[in-house]
Structures are given as structure tokens and as C-alpha cells.
Design a protein around this motif. Sequence first.
Motif, PDB file in Angstrom:
ATOM      1  N   SER A  25      63.552  89.380 115.714  1.00  0.00           N
ATOM      2  CA  SER A  25      63.006  90.298 114.708  1.00  0.00           C
ATOM      3  C   SER A  25      62.293  91.459 115.383  1.00  0.00           C
ATOM      4  O   SER A  25      62.373  92.604 114.913  1.00  0.00           O
ATOM      5  N   TRP A  26      61.586  91.172 116.464  1.00  0.00           N
ATOM      6  CA  TRP A  26      60.879  92.236 117.169  1.00  0.00           C
ATOM      7  C   TRP A  26      61.860  93.258 117.712  1.00  0.00           C
ATOM      8  O   TRP A  26      61.639  94.473 117.628  1.00  0.00           O
TER       9      TRP A  26
ATOM     10  N   PHE B  75      63.103  87.383 108.581  1.00  0.00           N
ATOM     11  CA  PHE B  75      62.639  86.467 109.627  1.00  0.00           C
ATOM     12  C   PHE B  75      62.173  85.148 109.013  1.00  0.00           C
ATOM     13  O   PHE B  75      62.527  84.060 109.478  1.00  0.00           O
TER      14      PHE B  75
ATOM     15  N   THR C 202      63.982  81.451 109.630  1.00  0.00           N
ATOM     16  CA  THR C 202      63.246  80.302 110.150  1.00  0.00           C
ATOM     17  C   THR C 202      63.280  79.145 109.156  1.00  0.00           C
ATOM     18  O   THR C 202      63.509  77.991 109.536  1.00  0.00           O
TER      19      THR C 202
ATOM     20  N   PHE D 144      61.384  85.223 116.057  1.00  0.00           N
ATOM     21  CA  PHE D 144      60.383  86.276 116.165  1.00  0.00           C
ATOM     22  C   PHE D 144      60.801  87.324 117.181  1.00  0.00           C
ATOM     23  O   PHE D 144      60.652  88.531 116.951  1.00  0.00           O
TER      24      PHE D 144
ATOM     25  N   PHE E  16      60.776  79.244 115.762  1.00  0.00           N
ATOM     26  CA  PHE E  16      59.959  80.352 115.283  1.00  0.00           C
ATOM     27  C   PHE E  16      59.880  81.455 116.321  1.00  0.00           C
ATOM     28  O   PHE E  16      60.078  82.640 116.023  1.00  0.00           O
TER      29      PHE E  16
END
Lengths: 230, 336
Positions: free
Chosen positions: A221-222, A186, A190, A218, A214
Motif C-alpha cells: 500500500s505504501w 489495504f 488484510t 502495508f 499486515f
Amino acid sequence: MAAAEGSGAGETLFPGLADMSISQDIPVEGEITVPVGSNSPDEDYSTLDEPVKDTIMRDLKAVGKKFVHVMYPRKSSALLRDWDLWGPLVLCVALALMLQGGSADSKDDGGPQFAEVFVIIWFGAVVITLNSKLLGGTISFFQSLCVLGYCVMPLTVAMLVCRLVLLAGGGTVSFIIRLIVVGAMFAWSTLASTAFLADSQPPNRKALVVYPIFLFYFVISWMILTFTPQ
Amino acid sequence: MATADDLKFQEFDDAANLLAANPDATTISIDEPVEIPKNQHSRLQEPGREEDDELLGTDDSDKTELLAGQKKSAPFWTFDYYQTFFDVDTYQVLDRIKGSVFPVPGKNFVRLYIRSNPDLYGPFWICATLVFTIAVSGNLSNFFIHLGKPTYHYVPQFRKVSIAATTIYAYAWLVPLALWGFLMWRNSKVMNIVSYSFLEIVCVYGYSLFIYIPTAILWIIPQKVVRWVLMVFSLCLSGSVLVMTFWPAVRDDNRRIAVATVATILLLHALLAVGCLVGHHCSFSLVSCFLGQVACCGEGKEGLAGHWKNSSVKVPVILNVAKIDASATLTVLVIN
């Protein structure tokens, strides 16, 4: 004529030419066309005549070069200049396919469906691009989409690693490994996209442009981290 | 002869005071975002006329109309028209967020921070962040509550994101639309001194939602009392920003209508806060609710009867995405 007039007036305008005379008409001959230097060797035949392998390899090489640029993010203009959306499409489809087969006790409570992942990635990229353009960015629409799509690559690699780790079994250790890998990828995504996009923004609005990027990575990634197989 | 004072940039308050002394003069001020909030805070010490002027914005509406007309001159189908709504710098956004989190009593958020430069960046991205924060922290708190229970099977609950997004964006856009329409209608009947444009109302609502982001993160703490205290606290903060903004706009009206308007604003805001809390730690699925019941309460008729009672009233919650149906929300509250 000027020389004749000059000599007739008693004062020569062009002293050095006063004694030149043209006795008879000399036919002028030569070529008027300006030669244009052909700068590409395939001027003789268009790309329609080249072998199919060449066409495909040229595009594949361009896509591969962009992947390398993402892996080692330097400020290079190659990614921006020759944008293409093949790489983002492949990455998005691969990520959405790998996020399938998530735990689905019921339809409501499982992980994201294929369409949801697809929509989030593409719609999110479009919204971020619009946001950066509205804030006064000088990057073009498709260039920004290209950069954001290619920078999903580290997260796709993280998804692959997570699936392999989960094959070995769930548990706290595997969760910690997945957390570290996803966190690192992540940050890489970014930073890579910021390195490419930050230069085209007005200087006092950089944070306003970087924050949605970002948030975007995020969320992806979650989705990757919370993936649990059936 | 122009003195040094005349040549200096006149502060917002000074201009208002000068104009109050000479109401017929026309003024043109160029908005320069140079430490204006700090100066305003230092001027706070003088009570009385400045406060009233700030709240009333006596001559602000003229200035607002003038500046609004100057700004949005591009036709609405061009890209430049929308670019005027994103004409903010980083520090301006941060100042507006700070103003919504720490409301100064007596200061109007719109007059102090928006100053006829409403932006759409704040409302849009604060709502997006809030949606994802609620989903992520709800997922986390669910995970921590059931940590260690052998029968618990972790589910990502992705459906929560769509429902949260619909609710929050509908609140952040439809309620300002309704409020703006209502204020315009009252303006035609009663001559109000203060009037807000639609975008300014959207701006206030958007920035007032910011306090819920750290609150949603703190909702991971599993204590029920802590969650309710946090919710009430953030509701007070953001509600006070809204009240201080809209009270000057309606207080010249009929007393009952003014009070009813402010009460409705607060009620809708409270409904959203409660809905966020409910959506945060309540799962929207029947099956995981069933698993939770069986795991926590044990088998038996009591557990199963409780499950069926809960499930029958959870269905309205799933169908209700607009959160206008207050009775369903209150019923879910009763269960929790």
C-alpha cells in the motif's frame, strides 16, 4: 459334503438343508467383473481431445471464481482446495507495470523498479508462508501462496484508481482521495487473507501469523500511495 | 514421602537455590510458560543471593545444555529442525518485547525471558519492521520538511529500503556471530560460568532492536534536538539490555578484555543507532540533495560550493553498506 457328513453322523448341522441334494454338476456361468460406475462423462475421451476453448475456459472460470471469492470473503474452501498461481501472476505483473513510470529524477531516487516490486511480492509471500508453516500451520505451501497472491487484487484496483485520479491532477484533494481508497483496499486485503488463512493456524499463535501479512500489505500500500507520475 | 511442596512445580529460582545447596544433584525441569515473569518480578525484592544466581546462572548452563540437547534432536536438513526455533506463543513474544523495552536493572534478559527457548521469529520480524519503519518515516519526515516549498518534487526514495535492509540484517546476524565466536574463544582460555548459545545471542540482539521502531516513528518530528534526544534515550535502553546480558559472561575474564568487549558491543550499537538516524533523514541521492540546497540556501557560489562539498562525501555513504567504516559515518554526521 457337510450335509452328507452331518447326515452320516445322525445329526444334521444345517437342518433346513438336509433334504437338498445336487444330483448333477451344473455349469456355473456369469460375469466375475465388478462393474465400475463411470462418474465422469468424458471417460470416453481424455481432456486431450476436447476443444481448446473448453480447456482455456475451464481454467479461466476457476480463476474468475477465485476473484469473486476474494471480493466477497467468506470462509469457503474453494480457494484453498483448487489453488492456482495464474491469478497472482497476472495481478503481480499488472501492479508492477502500473508502478512504472514513477518519478525518476535520478535512478537512485525514484520509485521501485519492476524487478523490485516483483521480488517484494513473491519473496514476501514466500517468507510469510514459511513463517506460518514454521509456526505450526496446517496449510500447504502453494495454497498459502495462492491466497496471498489473490488477495493483492483489491490493491491492484486501488492502484488503477490512483492512476486515474492522478490523471486529473495532483494536489491535496487528490492525495486525500488516494489515501482513503488505498487505506480501504489495504484493510480489505488484510481482512480477506486473514479470513482464509487464520483457520489453519494454532489458536495461540494467530497474532504471530497475522502480523507479517499486515506488514506485507502495508508495504505494498505504501508503494502505491507514494507513486507520483513523472 | 513426597510433600505437597515437592509435587508443586518448582520455580526457576527455587531450583537454582536447591541446586546451589546440593551441587551434585541432577535436575530436570520441564519448561512451562506459566506466569513465570510475574513471579520473577515478585521475587525481585530479595537482594543478594537470588540476584547473583540470576546474573551468574550458576547451574543454568548445565540446564541449558541439557534442554538444548533435548530440543534440537532433528537433523538440520529436515523442516522439523527449524520448527523448533519458532516454538513460541503470542504472549511469549510480547513478554520478550516488554522485557527488552523495560529492562529491569539486575535481571538478565536471556535468563529471564529466553530460558533456553530462543526463537527466530522475534529477531527476523523486528528487523523487517524496523527496515520498513525507517524507510517510511524517513520519507514522511522528508515530505513534511519540504512541504510548501514550490521547487520540491516528492520522490519515494525506494533505494533507502535496500540499504537499510542490508545494514540492519547484517548487524543483527554478523555481530552476534562475531561475539559468539569471541566468547567461545575466551571460554576455552578462561573457564566462564555463563555461556550463551549462538541463537540466544541472536535473540538478545534482535529483541533489543525493538525500541528503535517507535523511535523511528517519532523521528518524523522535525526538530533536530528532539531527534538526538530520542536516539540517545533508545540507545541507553537497548544498550543496557545488552550490557546486562553480556557482563556476566565476561566479568570473570581479564579485566581489560572484559571492559573492552562490553565497550565494543556498545560502540557498535551506537554506530547502528547513529546510522539509522542519518539514513532516516538524509537522502541518498545527489540530485535531491542538490535541489534541497538550491531551494534552502538560495543560489550563489556559497550554495553550490556547499553542494559539491556535501556530494563528495556522500559517495562513501552510498557505497558503504556494512556501516563498519566509522569515519564515513562521522563525516556525514559533521555535515548534518
